[in-house]
Design an enzyme around this catalytic site. Structure first.
Site, short mmCIF file in Angstrom:
data_model
loop_
_atom_site.label_atom_id
_atom_site.label_comp_id
_atom_site.label_asym_id
_atom_site.label_seq_id
_atom_site.Cartn_x
_atom_site.Cartn_y
_atom_site.Cartn_z
CE LYS A 94 42.51 40.53 33.73
NZ LYS A 94 41.50 39.70 33.14
CB CYS A 124 41.17 35.65 37.09
SG CYS A 124 41.56 34.49 35.78
N1 SAJ Z 1 31.31 34.21 42.52
C1 SAJ Z 1 30.52 34.36 43.67
N2 SAJ Z 1 29.44 35.19 43.62
C2 SAJ Z 1 29.08 35.87 42.48
C3 SAJ Z 1 29.89 35.71 41.32
C4 SAJ Z 1 31.01 34.88 41.36
O1 SAJ Z 1 30.79 33.77 44.73
O2 SAJ Z 1 28.07 36.59 42.51
C5 SAJ Z 1 32.50 33.33 42.57
C6 SAJ Z 1 32.41 32.12 41.64
O3 SAJ Z 1 31.69 31.07 42.22
C7 SAJ Z 1 33.88 31.78 41.44
C8 SAJ Z 1 34.56 33.15 41.47
O4 SAJ Z 1 33.62 34.04 42.08
O5 SAJ Z 1 34.38 31.00 42.52
C9 SAJ Z 1 34.99 33.72 40.13
O6 SAJ Z 1 34.07 33.40 39.10
P1 SAJ Z 1 33.63 34.43 37.93
O7 SAJ Z 1 32.69 33.69 37.05
O8 SAJ Z 1 33.13 35.69 38.51
O9 SAJ Z 1 34.98 34.81 37.16
P2 SAJ Z 1 36.24 33.98 36.52
O10 SAJ Z 1 37.30 33.89 37.57
O11 SAJ Z 1 35.83 32.72 35.84
O12 SAJ Z 1 36.71 35.03 35.34
C10 SAJ Z 1 37.05 36.37 35.68
C11 SAJ Z 1 36.24 37.34 34.79
N3 SAJ Z 1 36.39 38.70 35.29
C12 SAJ Z 1 35.32 39.50 35.56
O13 SAJ Z 1 34.17 39.12 35.42
C13 SAJ Z 1 35.61 40.90 36.02
C14 SAJ Z 1 36.75 37.25 33.35
O14 SAJ Z 1 36.09 38.22 32.52
C15 SAJ Z 1 38.26 37.48 33.30
O15 SAJ Z 1 38.76 37.37 31.97
C16 SAJ Z 1 38.91 36.40 34.14
O16 SAJ Z 1 38.46 36.55 35.50
C17 SAJ Z 1 40.42 36.59 34.03
O17 SAJ Z 1 41.05 35.79 33.30
O18 SAJ Z 1 40.96 37.57 34.59
#
Ligand code: SAJ
Length: 416
Positions: free
Chosen positions: A209, A263
């Site tokens: 995880k 997360c």
């Molecule tokens: N982000 C970027 N560039 C990208 C992708 C994301 O800057 O190319 C940033 C987003 O703007 C945001 C952050 O990363 O600030 C996180 O956003 P996210 O949409 O990637 O993820 P979370 O935090 O909403 O959810 C994550 C997910 N994990 C993965 O994709 C590996 C989700 O599946 C998990 O369940 C969740 O964390 C968790 O609860 O752990």
């Protein structure tokens, strides 16, 4: 095969509540437990106290037919699921005290044949620790995990905004303290999960995880570092990435103002804490992503220096597009720092909220709509790629100084 008729879910947040509701829809008698009386009351009225697509409708059904009831104390059940927060404390040390409190609170209710599942994200070894806490409260169960009762770690991995879909569709990692524990937990999740429920041991599940979120963090850090390099060399990072991604084995993520949420910006620290000497890349990625907001602030201040009484508008405060969640948001951090450091007028545009969060009230900042910001501001700072911001006409943007951290106003962004 095991049979589960009743379930007790501890922690009715954005994971526990949808999970409880989905099990209730599948026919189990579910008791939801939360320490927050207000949340309990809202849930018992058939509504969600958190925002998640389609959750209200589902809750309405399972509460009104009596399959789900919330309360502040645990109750006997065939299985227990713990889905409480695991934040980090000073020095990025994981705080598992909510897991400990939840575990101790159910220990008196454990009967022969029961299953206890931990869904919260935890550092390696925490599920073993749960067994120790249970047997401390219940010495009669000593040495019987895997025979008289069962414990497993089945980490949640759903994306906010898609929780009800991903809960059902995604594969699940089922980490048992023993093989018998894993088999029993697999039977529980197979009640509603359509993806595969893959068995392993608890420690591997814990690190798997954490690795998922660290993988994403490292990859975003790579994109963020590229954006700094491209700036230094006067190259458009989005064009650069889209060209590199034409290679069949390259898939670079998108740079931004930093990484937010509860997360991805937290979990990698659990790996660093567990293996500080080995986790060098993972630690550096965290540092790269955490430093990105400072770079954006410096860019805005440099652009503002060119104006007498500059008027600046920040577009977006949420931690990612098209949500209202401002917690752990780099956009909020940047805007808040600008409120302290900018001399001139500062506006924020966030179409998903009605009023500024308390931390921003009474400071040098106004929440305005897009039209006002476009009419008044000299400098536009794009922090979140919310859908409406993509529709701002190019001729209006052409009149402004643009600092676009997401690349949606490409071609117009200021070179600084
Ligand atoms: N982000 C970027 N560039 C990208 C992708 C994301 O800057 O190319 C940033 C987003 O703007 C945001 C952050 O990363 O600030 C996180 O956003 P996210 O949409 O990637 O993820 P979370 O935090 O909403 O959810 C994550 C997910 N994990 C993965 O994709 C590996 C989700 O599946 C998990 O369940 C969740 O964390 C968790 O609860 O752990």
């Amino acid at each position: 095969m095991s049979h589960f008729n009743s379930l007790c879910v501890l922690g009715l947040g954005y994971i526990g509540l949808p999970t409880a509701a989905v099990f209730a829809r599948a026919g189990l008698k579910v008791t939801g437990v939360d320490v927050n009386q207000r949340a309990v009351d809202i849930i018992n009225s058939g509504k969600a106290h958190i925002v998640e697509v389609d959750l209200d409708g589902l809750l309405q059904g399972v509460v009104s037919n009596g399959s789900l009831r919330a309360q502040t104390t645990p109750a006997e059940a065939d299985a227990f699921i713990i889905a409480v927060p695991t934040p980090f404390t000073e020095g990025y040390k994981p705080d598992v005290s909510y897991v400990e409190a939840a575990t101790r609170s159910i220990a008196p209710f454990i009967r022969d044949g029961n299953l206890i599942v931990l869904e919260s994200t935890v550092p390696p070894g925490a599920t073993d620790q749960m067994v120790a806490w249970i047997e401390e409260v219940r010495p009669d169960l000593k040495g019987t995990c895997g025979t008289r009762y069962h414990v497993a770690h089945c980490p949640e991995r759903v994306l906010p905004g898609r929780v009800l879909i991903e809960l059902v569709e995604n594969d699940r990692i089922i980490g048992g303290i023993t093989d018998a524990c894993a088999l029993k937990a697999q039977a529980l999740y197979e009640i509603f999960v359509k993806g595969s429920c893959v068995r392993t041991n608890a420690r591997t599940a814990e690190l798997a995880k954490l690795s998922e979120n660290a993988f994403r963090d490292v990859n975003i850090a790579f994109a963020n570092e590229l954006s700094l390099i491209a700036d230094r060399l006067d190259i458009d990072v989005w064009e650069l990435i889209s060209l590199a991604n034409r290679h069949p084995r390259v898939n670079i993520l998108q740079p931004g103002p930093g990484v937010g949420g509860h997360c991805i910006a937290v979990d990698p620290w659990f790996i660093v804490g567990a293996a500080p000497e080995e986790a060098r890349l993972i630690r550096t990625a965290r540092e790269v992503n955490d430093s990105k907001p400072h770079t954006v602030v410096a860019k805005v201040l440099a652009a503002a220096d060119r104006f007498k009484g500059p008027k600046v508008a920040c577009f977006g405060l949420a931690f990612k597009p098209d949500i209202d969640d401002l917690r752990s948001s780099p956009a909020l951090e940047i805007t808040s720092t600008l409120a302290d450091r900018l001399s001139g007028r500062l506006m924020a545009v966030e179409p998903n909220i009605e009023e500024l969060p308390e931390s921003m009230v009474g400071r040098n900042i106004d929440l305005v709509d897009t039209e006002t910001a476009l009419a008044e501001a000299d400098i536009l700072v794009l922090l979140v790629d919310h859908k409406p911001f993509k529709q701002i006409p190019a001729d209006i943007l052409a009149e402004k100084v643009l600092i676009d951290t997401r690349g949606i106003w490409r071609g117009q962004a200021v070179k600084s």
